[in-house]
Design a protein around this motif. Structure first.
Motif, short mmCIF file in Angstrom:
data_model
loop_
_atom_site.label_atom_id
_atom_site.label_comp_id
_atom_site.label_asym_id
_atom_site.label_seq_id
_atom_site.Cartn_x
_atom_site.Cartn_y
_atom_site.Cartn_z
N ASP A 38 47.91 54.41 46.77
CA ASP A 38 48.38 55.13 47.95
C ASP A 38 47.20 55.87 48.56
O ASP A 38 46.17 56.04 47.91
N LEU A 39 47.33 56.25 49.81
CA LEU A 39 46.27 57.01 50.47
C LEU A 39 46.87 57.96 51.49
O LEU A 39 47.94 57.72 52.02
N PHE A 40 46.15 59.06 51.72
CA PHE A 40 46.62 60.11 52.62
C PHE A 40 45.50 60.48 53.58
O PHE A 40 44.35 60.64 53.18
N GLN A 41 45.85 60.63 54.85
CA GLN A 41 44.89 61.03 55.87
C GLN A 41 44.58 62.51 55.70
O GLN A 41 45.47 63.33 55.52
N LEU A 42 43.30 62.86 55.78
CA LEU A 42 42.84 64.23 55.71
C LEU A 42 42.11 64.57 57.02
O LEU A 42 41.80 63.67 57.80
N PRO A 43 41.82 65.83 57.26
CA PRO A 43 41.10 66.20 58.48
C PRO A 43 39.72 65.55 58.57
O PRO A 43 39.12 65.20 57.56
N ARG A 44 39.22 65.41 59.80
CA ARG A 44 37.88 64.89 60.10
C ARG A 44 37.65 63.46 59.64
O ARG A 44 36.55 63.08 59.25
N GLY A 45 38.70 62.65 59.62
CA GLY A 45 38.56 61.23 59.30
C GLY A 45 38.49 60.89 57.83
O GLY A 45 38.30 59.74 57.47
N LYS A 47 39.98 60.47 53.87
CA LYS A 47 41.22 60.04 53.23
C LYS A 47 41.15 60.36 51.75
O LYS A 47 40.09 60.31 51.13
N GLN A 48 42.30 60.67 51.19
CA GLN A 48 42.40 60.86 49.75
C GLN A 48 43.05 59.61 49.18
O GLN A 48 44.15 59.23 49.60
N ASP A 55 44.25 58.78 39.09
CA ASP A 55 43.03 59.44 39.53
C ASP A 55 43.02 59.56 41.05
O ASP A 55 43.62 58.74 41.76
N LEU A 56 42.31 60.58 41.56
CA LEU A 56 42.18 60.80 42.99
C LEU A 56 40.72 60.71 43.39
O LEU A 56 39.83 61.06 42.62
N LEU A 57 40.48 60.24 44.62
CA LEU A 57 39.14 60.20 45.18
C LEU A 57 39.23 60.52 46.66
O LEU A 57 40.04 59.93 47.37
N THR A 58 38.42 61.48 47.11
CA THR A 58 38.36 61.79 48.53
C THR A 58 37.20 61.02 49.14
O THR A 58 36.07 61.13 48.67
#
Length: 74
Positions: A38-45, A47-48, A55-58
């Motif tokens: 899965d992935l999530f949009q974060l500010p300034r382009g 993604k997490q 595990d997570l990766l930004t």
């Protein structure tokens, strides 16, 4: 570069960024292959990314990674 898997599917290594990463991409990190669940949009382009392992990766807008991607089924 493209290669055939044992199941007969054609896979290719591609360069990905935060803008082009997709669910199902397999990314090599720390010597281990990790599949994006899965992935999530974060500010300034940015993604997490959430991997199947939990595990997570930004990934920031300028981050470039190499991934293996199988063609989408139609």
């Amino acid at each position: 570069m493209s290669a055939w898997t044992s199941g007969g599917a054609l896979v290719s290594s591609i360069e990905i960024t935060a803008a082009t990463v997709r669910r199902g991409d397999v990314i090599q990190l720390g010597g281990a292959a990790r599949r994006v669940e899965d992935l999530f949009q974060l500010p300034r382009g940015a993604k997490q990314l959430v991997f199947e392992s939990g595990d997570l990766l930004t990934v920031h807008a300028r981050t470039r990674l190499v991934a293996v991607r199988m063609p989408r089924r139609r």
